[in-house]
Motif scaffolding. Sequence first.
Motif, PDB file in Angstrom:
ATOM      1  N   ARG A 296       0.799  -1.222   0.000  1.00 36.63           N
ATOM      2  CA  ARG A 296       0.000   0.000   0.000  1.00 36.63           C
ATOM      3  C   ARG A 296       0.830   1.270   0.000  1.00 36.63           C
ATOM      4  O   ARG A 296       0.399   2.288  -0.529  1.00 36.63           O
ATOM      5  CB  ARG A 296      -0.952  -0.008   1.202  1.00 36.63           C
ATOM      6  CG  ARG A 296      -2.287  -0.567   0.793  1.00 36.63           C
ATOM      7  CD  ARG A 296      -3.341  -0.391   1.823  1.00 36.63           C
ATOM      8  NE  ARG A 296      -4.126  -1.612   1.838  1.00 36.63           N
ATOM      9  CZ  ARG A 296      -4.647  -2.155   2.887  1.00 36.63           C
ATOM     10  NH1 ARG A 296      -4.502  -1.593   4.069  1.00 36.63           N
ATOM     11  NH2 ARG A 296      -5.348  -3.263   2.800  1.00 36.63           N
ATOM     12  N   GLY A 297       2.001   1.248   0.583  1.00 33.67           N
ATOM     13  CA  GLY A 297       2.850   2.438   0.531  1.00 33.67           C
ATOM     14  C   GLY A 297       3.166   2.803  -0.909  1.00 33.67           C
ATOM     15  O   GLY A 297       3.040   3.964  -1.317  1.00 33.67           O
ATOM     16  N   THR A 298       3.575   1.801  -1.694  1.00 31.11           N
ATOM     17  CA  THR A 298       3.858   2.019  -3.110  1.00 31.11           C
ATOM     18  C   THR A 298       2.614   2.489  -3.846  1.00 31.11           C
ATOM     19  O   THR A 298       2.665   3.414  -4.671  1.00 31.11           O
ATOM     20  CB  THR A 298       4.381   0.723  -3.751  1.00 31.11           C
ATOM     21  OG1 THR A 298       5.551   0.284  -3.050  1.00 31.11           O
ATOM     22  CG2 THR A 298       4.715   0.936  -5.216  1.00 31.11           C
ATOM     23  N   ALA A 299       1.478   1.849  -3.553  1.00 30.96           N
ATOM     24  CA  ALA A 299       0.228   2.199  -4.236  1.00 30.96           C
ATOM     25  C   ALA A 299      -0.200   3.621  -3.928  1.00 30.96           C
ATOM     26  O   ALA A 299      -0.586   4.373  -4.828  1.00 30.96           O
ATOM     27  CB  ALA A 299      -0.879   1.219  -3.834  1.00 30.96           C
ATOM     28  N   TYR A 300      -0.127   4.016  -2.660  1.00 33.17           N
ATOM     29  CA  TYR A 300      -0.509   5.384  -2.301  1.00 33.17           C
ATOM     30  C   TYR A 300       0.476   6.396  -2.876  1.00 33.17           C
ATOM     31  O   TYR A 300       0.092   7.507  -3.252  1.00 33.17           O
ATOM     32  CB  TYR A 300      -0.614   5.536  -0.785  1.00 33.17           C
ATOM     33  CG  TYR A 300      -1.962   5.124  -0.244  1.00 33.17           C
ATOM     34  CD1 TYR A 300      -3.102   5.864  -0.538  1.00 33.17           C
ATOM     35  CD2 TYR A 300      -2.105   3.996   0.540  1.00 33.17           C
ATOM     36  CE1 TYR A 300      -4.346   5.487  -0.063  1.00 33.17           C
ATOM     37  CE2 TYR A 300      -3.349   3.604   1.025  1.00 33.17           C
ATOM     38  CZ  TYR A 300      -4.468   4.354   0.721  1.00 33.17           C
ATOM     39  OH  TYR A 300      -5.700   3.974   1.186  1.00 33.17           O
ATOM     40  N   GLY A 301       1.747   6.029  -2.942  1.00 37.82           N
ATOM     41  CA  GLY A 301       2.714   6.931  -3.564  1.00 37.82           C
ATOM     42  C   GLY A 301       2.425   7.151  -5.028  1.00 37.82           C
ATOM     43  O   GLY A 301       2.454   8.288  -5.521  1.00 37.82           O
ATOM     44  N   LEU A 302       2.121   6.062  -5.743  1.00 41.38           N
ATOM     45  CA  LEU A 302       1.800   6.170  -7.166  1.00 41.38           C
ATOM     46  C   LEU A 302       0.501   6.931  -7.374  1.00 41.38           C
ATOM     47  O   LEU A 302       0.407   7.818  -8.243  1.00 41.38           O
ATOM     48  CB  LEU A 302       1.701   4.771  -7.768  1.00 41.38           C
ATOM     49  CG  LEU A 302       1.414   4.678  -9.267  1.00 41.38           C
ATOM     50  CD1 LEU A 302       2.503   5.382 -10.070  1.00 41.38           C
ATOM     51  CD2 LEU A 302       1.307   3.213  -9.698  1.00 41.38           C
ATOM     52  N   PHE A 303      -0.514   6.599  -6.576  1.00 40.83           N
ATOM     53  CA  PHE A 303      -1.812   7.268  -6.699  1.00 40.83           C
ATOM     54  C   PHE A 303      -1.695   8.778  -6.477  1.00 40.83           C
ATOM     55  O   PHE A 303      -2.154   9.583  -7.296  1.00 40.83           O
ATOM     56  CB  PHE A 303      -2.798   6.671  -5.694  1.00 40.83           C
ATOM     57  CG  PHE A 303      -3.914   7.601  -5.301  1.00 40.83           C
ATOM     58  CD1 PHE A 303      -4.957   7.879  -6.177  1.00 40.83           C
ATOM     59  CD2 PHE A 303      -3.921   8.216  -4.053  1.00 40.83           C
ATOM     60  CE1 PHE A 303      -5.979   8.751  -5.821  1.00 40.83           C
ATOM     61  CE2 PHE A 303      -4.933   9.080  -3.690  1.00 40.83           C
ATOM     62  CZ  PHE A 303      -5.971   9.347  -4.575  1.00 40.83           C
ATOM     63  N   SER A 304      -1.080   9.177  -5.378  1.00 39.29           N
ATOM     64  CA  SER A 304      -1.035  10.607  -5.055  1.00 39.29           C
ATOM     65  C   SER A 304      -0.131  11.374  -6.006  1.00 39.29           C
ATOM     66  O   SER A 304      -0.367  12.546  -6.288  1.00 39.29           O
ATOM     67  CB  SER A 304      -0.594  10.816  -3.599  1.00 39.29           C
ATOM     68  OG  SER A 304       0.659  10.230  -3.343  1.00 39.29           O
TER      69      SER A 304
END
Length: 379
Positions: free
Chosen positions: A324-332
């Motif tokens: 999720r850290g990677t996912a939230y970084g990519l999303f934001s």
Amino acid sequence: MSAERRKALRFILLLGLVSLLGDVVYEGVRGAAGPFLASLGASAAVVGAASGLGEFLGYGLRPLSGYLSDRRGGYWGLTLLGYLALLSLPLLCLVGSWQLAVLLLLLERMGKAVRTPPRDAMLSHATWRVGRGWGFGIHEALDQVGAVAGPLLVALLISLRGYRGAFSFLLLPALLLLLFLLLGWRLYPRPSLLERGRGEARVKRGFRPYLLFVVLSTSGFLTFPLLAYRLTSSFSDAEIPLLYALAMGTDALLALWAGRAYDRRGLSSLLLVPLLSLPVAPLAFLAGGKGGGLLAVVLWGASMGVQETVMRAAVGEMVPGGKRGTAYGLFSSLYGLSGFAGNALMGLLYPSPGLLVAFSLSAELLSLPVLLRLRGVEG
């Protein structure tokens, strides 16, 4: 309410207070940064370039931060490091050159990039217990309290004590923020345990079309500075900050409602994003007058409340905890950079309101079939 649910809710409230205090500091300085740099001798070109570079760094570095937080297996260290960068803003009271002031402002934006993905990943674990939408809605509502209070507080302090006196006062909420953050670290050293029992290990197939939906819907959404620039034709300079406060208040209220809507309807609630965003540009650029401008501001705030709540909640639902850290970084990062690019283009189209509105409407309308495909994949 079960003990686990109460524990998760306390964690959300604790991080909400951290974000509230962070926005008191950042949003307070943000509104005064341009005039302060000008008082130090910076040109308009310098102010514009510093602002643009700051936003680019604040979003562009987030995928790296998110990836590192997942790779390290913990989120608190990077979150604390990112919030420590907020201390650069009270230090503005000591600077005597615009070059050093710009450096401190950029340092804080880099800190924002570092702290946001791991913080949202931690929040996503807690929101599983109380409802993803409701949890992120509570956090967003508290965040917006700080976004409204910060500029008002700094404006008052500048009138009483000048720039340096106002910036020095911001050391108090910054230190209080760090105290709450350390308390959270001590009480919840492993936030992932709040989501214990969920065994999903794969990223859902809908995550890629979801990111495309984010890019399209945000690229056609006006930023408030561009919206406010247009509204100066109908409102006085003194009224613009009041309109921003109205937008942020609407954001906070809609965030709670949108969170509940997401928990009941799931991804279908994402439809609110383009539906609320579609009328903003036509009302501001074609309708004209105070009535159209006021309605545009309210809808803008409502759309922001939905975006900051439902969009973040959806990431937590589609991506397993360890990624999720990677996912939230990519999303934001995509969220911020697509909005930056879209508004840069709309800024160039500003002399032709019809073309600007056409671009905004096209981007929002193109997001609708992507959303339908997303619902089909997830359904």
